[in-house]
Motif scaffolding. Structure first.
Motif, PDB file in Angstrom:
ATOM      1  N   ARG A  24       0.823  -1.219   0.000  1.00  0.00           N
ATOM      2  CA  ARG A  24       0.000   0.000   0.000  1.00  0.00           C
ATOM      3  C   ARG A  24       0.853   1.265   0.000  1.00  0.00           C
ATOM      4  O   ARG A  24       0.491   2.258  -0.635  1.00  0.00           O
ATOM      5  CB  ARG A  24      -0.929   0.010   1.220  1.00  0.00           C
ATOM      6  N   LYS A  89     -11.774  -6.191  -2.628  1.00  0.00           N
ATOM      7  CA  LYS A  89     -10.871  -5.118  -2.249  1.00  0.00           C
ATOM      8  C   LYS A  89     -11.373  -3.853  -2.941  1.00  0.00           C
ATOM      9  O   LYS A  89     -11.581  -3.843  -4.155  1.00  0.00           O
ATOM     10  CB  LYS A  89      -9.431  -5.426  -2.668  1.00  0.00           C
ATOM     11  N   ALA A  91     -11.237   0.331  -3.730  1.00  0.00           N
ATOM     12  CA  ALA A  91     -10.521   1.605  -3.763  1.00  0.00           C
ATOM     13  C   ALA A  91     -11.537   2.719  -4.012  1.00  0.00           C
ATOM     14  O   ALA A  91     -12.443   2.564  -4.829  1.00  0.00           O
ATOM     15  CB  ALA A  91      -9.467   1.604  -4.867  1.00  0.00           C
ATOM     16  N   PHE A 123      -8.954   1.294   0.216  1.00  0.00           N
ATOM     17  CA  PHE A 123      -7.953   2.331  -0.040  1.00  0.00           C
ATOM     18  C   PHE A 123      -8.695   3.590  -0.470  1.00  0.00           C
ATOM     19  O   PHE A 123      -9.440   3.560  -1.447  1.00  0.00           O
ATOM     20  CB  PHE A 123      -6.988   1.868  -1.136  1.00  0.00           C
ATOM     21  N   CYS A 147      -4.576   1.194  -8.954  1.00  0.00           N
ATOM     22  CA  CYS A 147      -5.349   0.475  -7.941  1.00  0.00           C
ATOM     23  C   CYS A 147      -5.769  -0.906  -8.456  1.00  0.00           C
ATOM     24  O   CYS A 147      -5.724  -1.897  -7.717  1.00  0.00           O
ATOM     25  CB  CYS A 147      -6.589   1.279  -7.535  1.00  0.00           C
ATOM     26  N   TYR A 152      -7.163  -4.239  -6.395  1.00  0.00           N
ATOM     27  CA  TYR A 152      -8.484  -3.750  -5.994  1.00  0.00           C
ATOM     28  C   TYR A 152      -9.467  -4.070  -7.120  1.00  0.00           C
ATOM     29  O   TYR A 152      -9.316  -3.583  -8.240  1.00  0.00           O
ATOM     30  CB  TYR A 152      -8.437  -2.249  -5.689  1.00  0.00           C
TER      31      TYR A 152
END
Length: 332
Positions: A24, A89, A91, A123, A147, A152
């Protein structure tokens, strides 16, 4: 003896490897490179995006906009948390041309996205404001690709500006969600602004407590209004749904519509065609930004532009001729 500057290719390769590994901090550094206006940073950023390009394109790209008070942040927090709980995941990015200092209200929204802000599978990142919508949108597209390469699989792009920012977000996402809220007295205001014409779905938020009846009435109004608008595609007619970001009721239904849309658009081949069109638009956006930057940065060109502006304002030079003279300086 001065230290040798880092090799852009080597730096891009190292960052790409770290991003692929899910680092990250590396992702944050890479986005900072993309946001930078320094020539060496931009070169590294371009090499990085090119190297990671094969890893992109697999994520669901969801654009979200809404009238003030519609609860965008609360909705993103609720939806994003629901998705990470399912193993996704997520973003969250923002397009905001309105703020030159803070980079957009999403910086404050982080505090309102309380769950996502501390979720290891989420994120949150604001896009920088470059003074032009095109610049903001171009950087957001690059950030989106980074991303996706970082793993993500859902990228939410929030527009917190007004006007053309909605079109910019619709032009970089697969699904454009317009949030409305009942009880404000201007439920159909979005129709006048043309925003609803971009929508793949309209969602009435705050359908909870004694506001449920008003939400249902607003939803019926929007369904009637949509009947007089031509759908953007014959494959999909935008639905109107109600939900509550506060209680979570209807959140799963929102995502079900998004995945249904993706299934239909993928099967018809339209999703792939839309993305190809978006890529070409992105190219033209960056080219226009480059030409505009030249107008502002080259002293000789800038001086000629000032002279032309004065002559046009005084009525001594036709705007068409002024454009020809300036274009000649740029070699176009």
């Amino acid at each position: 003896m001065s230290a040798r500057p880092p090799d852009p290719s080597a730096l891009a390769h190292d960052l790409a490897a770290a991003i692929r590994a899910g680092d990250r901090a590396a992702l944050a550094r890479a986005i900072t490179l993309i946001e930078s206006k320094r020539a060496d940073h931009r070169k590294t950023a371009h090499l990085l995006v090119q190297e990671l390009l094969p890893l992109t394109g697999k994520a669901m790209r969801l654009g979200i906009t809404g009238a003030p008070g519609a609860g965008k942040s609360t909705t993103i927090d609720a939806l994003g948390s629901s998705l990470t709980a399912q193993g996704h995941k997520v973003a969250v990015l923002a397009v905001d041309p309105s703020s030159s200092r803070t980079g957009g209200s999403i910086l404050g929204d982080k505090t309102r996205m309380a769950r996502l802000a501390v979720d290891p599978n989420a994120f949150i990142r604001p896009s920088p404001s470059s003074g032009t919508l095109g610049g903001v949108a171009a950087k957001t597209r690059e950030t989106m690709l980074l991303c996706e390469a970082a793993g993500y699989d859902v990228v939410i792009v929030e527009t917190v500006g007004v006007g053309q920012s909605e079109t910019a977000v619709a032009d970089m996402t697969d699904f454009f969600l317009v949030l409305m809220v009942a009880g404000s007295g201007d439920e159909l205001q979005g129709i006048k602004k043309g925003i609803v014409e971009l929508a793949d779905m309209i969602a009435i938020n705050k359908a909870d407590g004694d506001n449920i009846a008003r939400a249902n009435i607003a939803a019926a109004d929007f369904r009637s209004a949509l009947h007089i608008l031509s759908p953007r595609t014959p494959t999909w007619s935008p639905p109107v749904v109600t939900f509550s970001a506060l209680t979570g009721n209807g959140i799963d239904g929102l995502w079900a519509k998004v995945t249904e849309h993706k299934g239909k658009m993928t099967a018809s081949g339209e999703l792939a065609e839309i993305r190809r069109t978006q890529q070409v638009k992105w190219m033209w956006t960056m080219l226009e930004e480059r030409l505009t930057a030249r107008l502002r940065s080259d002293p000789a060109v800038r001086a000629k532009v000032k002279q032309a502006e004065s002559a046009v304002a005084a009525g001594k030079l036709a705007p068409t001729l002024a454009v020809e003279e300036i274009a000649a300086l740029l070699g176009v």
